[in-house]
Design an enzyme around this catalytic site. Structure first.
Site, PDB file in Angstrom:
ATOM      1  N   PRO A   3       0.780  -1.281   0.115  1.00  0.00           N
ATOM      2  CA  PRO A   3       0.080   0.075   0.125  1.00  0.00           C
ATOM      3  C   PRO A   3       0.514   1.323   0.091  1.00  0.00           C
ATOM      4  O   PRO A   3       0.300   2.360  -0.498  1.00  0.00           O
ATOM      5  CB  PRO A   3      -0.666  -0.172   1.306  1.00  0.00           C
ATOM      6  CG  PRO A   3       0.172  -1.159   2.287  1.00  0.00           C
ATOM      7  CD  PRO A   3       0.464  -2.022   1.349  1.00  0.00           C
ATOM      8  N   ASP A   4       2.067   1.228   0.635  1.00  0.00           N
ATOM      9  CA  ASP A   4       2.828   2.515   1.000  1.00  0.00           C
ATOM     10  C   ASP A   4       3.979   2.327   0.303  1.00  0.00           C
ATOM     11  O   ASP A   4       5.054   2.589   1.023  1.00  0.00           O
ATOM     12  CB  ASP A   4       2.630   2.737   2.562  1.00  0.00           C
ATOM     13  CG  ASP A   4       3.400   4.052   2.719  1.00  0.00           C
ATOM     14  OD1 ASP A   4       3.528   4.916   1.894  1.00  0.00           O
ATOM     15  OD2 ASP A   4       3.702   4.403   4.226  1.00  0.00           O
ATOM     16  N   THR A   5       4.262   2.219  -1.151  1.00  0.00           N
ATOM     17  CA  THR A   5       5.526   2.353  -1.683  1.00  0.00           C
ATOM     18  C   THR A   5       5.549   3.372  -2.784  1.00  0.00           C
ATOM     19  O   THR A   5       4.527   3.724  -3.438  1.00  0.00           O
ATOM     20  CB  THR A   5       5.549   0.834  -2.418  1.00  0.00           C
ATOM     21  OG1 THR A   5       5.627  -0.226  -1.587  1.00  0.00           O
ATOM     22  CG2 THR A   5       7.185   0.641  -3.335  1.00  0.00           C
ATOM     23  N   LYS A  17      -0.522   4.139  -3.011  1.00  0.00           N
ATOM     24  CA  LYS A  17       0.000   5.457  -3.376  1.00  0.00           C
ATOM     25  C   LYS A  17      -0.201   6.076  -4.797  1.00  0.00           C
ATOM     26  O   LYS A  17      -0.150   7.188  -4.886  1.00  0.00           O
ATOM     27  CB  LYS A  17       1.483   5.120  -3.349  1.00  0.00           C
ATOM     28  CG  LYS A  17       2.053   5.081  -1.940  1.00  0.00           C
ATOM     29  CD  LYS A  17       1.909   6.523  -1.351  1.00  0.00           C
ATOM     30  CE  LYS A  17       3.066   6.730  -0.296  1.00  0.00           C
ATOM     31  NZ  LYS A  17       2.877   7.245   0.986  1.00  0.00           N
TER      32      LYS A  17
END
Length: 194
Positions: free
Chosen positions: A35-37, A60
């Site tokens: 989710p957070d790359t 993202k």
């Protein structure tokens, strides 16, 4: 990080991750959950498929400053033709608190209405690793039966992807790198700079 590691390093991460998942849960993981790359190299679908993952979830890219994706669900295709069924929850967050306005806004931002009726809603305290609270789960259970709201139902990523997979021919295809247009200049091997 989905940009800096070499293909070999990425393969090793998948190998050890799948070994752990199989030892702990008795099966391999079929969903790449990032989710957070800050961006995704073009070979990731190839490596993911080679390791047994056929689904991919990220948040993202919905934060892009200029080129916002025209889809919520899509096929992500590597340079060799390997594909993973991919989804970006339309709310644009992995920290939702299960509020009515979040569910309504997610439904408004859903970009695949002409192709699919389903989207993920990811909730919990993501950046701190806290996950969902008991109150969030209770609110979601209450909202499952509220008339006039988009329908919500708790389930696993696998439940979601297996439900939409038969619609696969309807989804658009993105070929190559998934570039994140924010947080530029953040790549370094020096922890003090981070």
């Amino acid at each position: 990080d989905g940009n800096l590691p070499s293909g070999e390093a990425m393969c090793r991460q998948f190998l050890y991750g799948q070994k752990f998942f199989e030892a702990e849960f008795g099966e391999k993981c079929d969903t790449l959950w990032l989710p957070d790359t800050f961006g995704y190299a073009a070979q990731i679908p190839q490596i993911a498929r080679s390791s047994g993952c056929k689904y991919f979830m990220t948040i993202k890219l919905s934060w892009n400053l200029i080129n916002k994706p025209d889809f919520s669900t899509f096929w992500w295709e590597a340079l060799d033709g390997s594909r993973v069924l991919s989804h970006m929850p339309p709310s644009g967050s992995y920290n939702e608190q299960v509020r009515v306005e979040e569910i309504v806004n997610g439904a408004k931002q859903f970009k695949d209405r002409d192709r699919c009726n389903d989207a993920m809603f990811v909730y919990g305290t993501g950046d701190g690793g806290g996950g969902p609270t008991e109150n969030m789960v209770k609110r979601l259970q209450l909202l499952e039966s509220v008339e006039g709201l988009p329908k919500v139902k708790m389930g696993s990523p696998q439940d979601f992807f297996k439900k939409i997979e038969p619609l696969g021919d309807e989804f658009l295809t993105w070929w190559g790198e998934l570039y994140f247009e924010m947080h530029r200049g953040t790549f370094t091997t020096q922890a003090a700079i981070k």
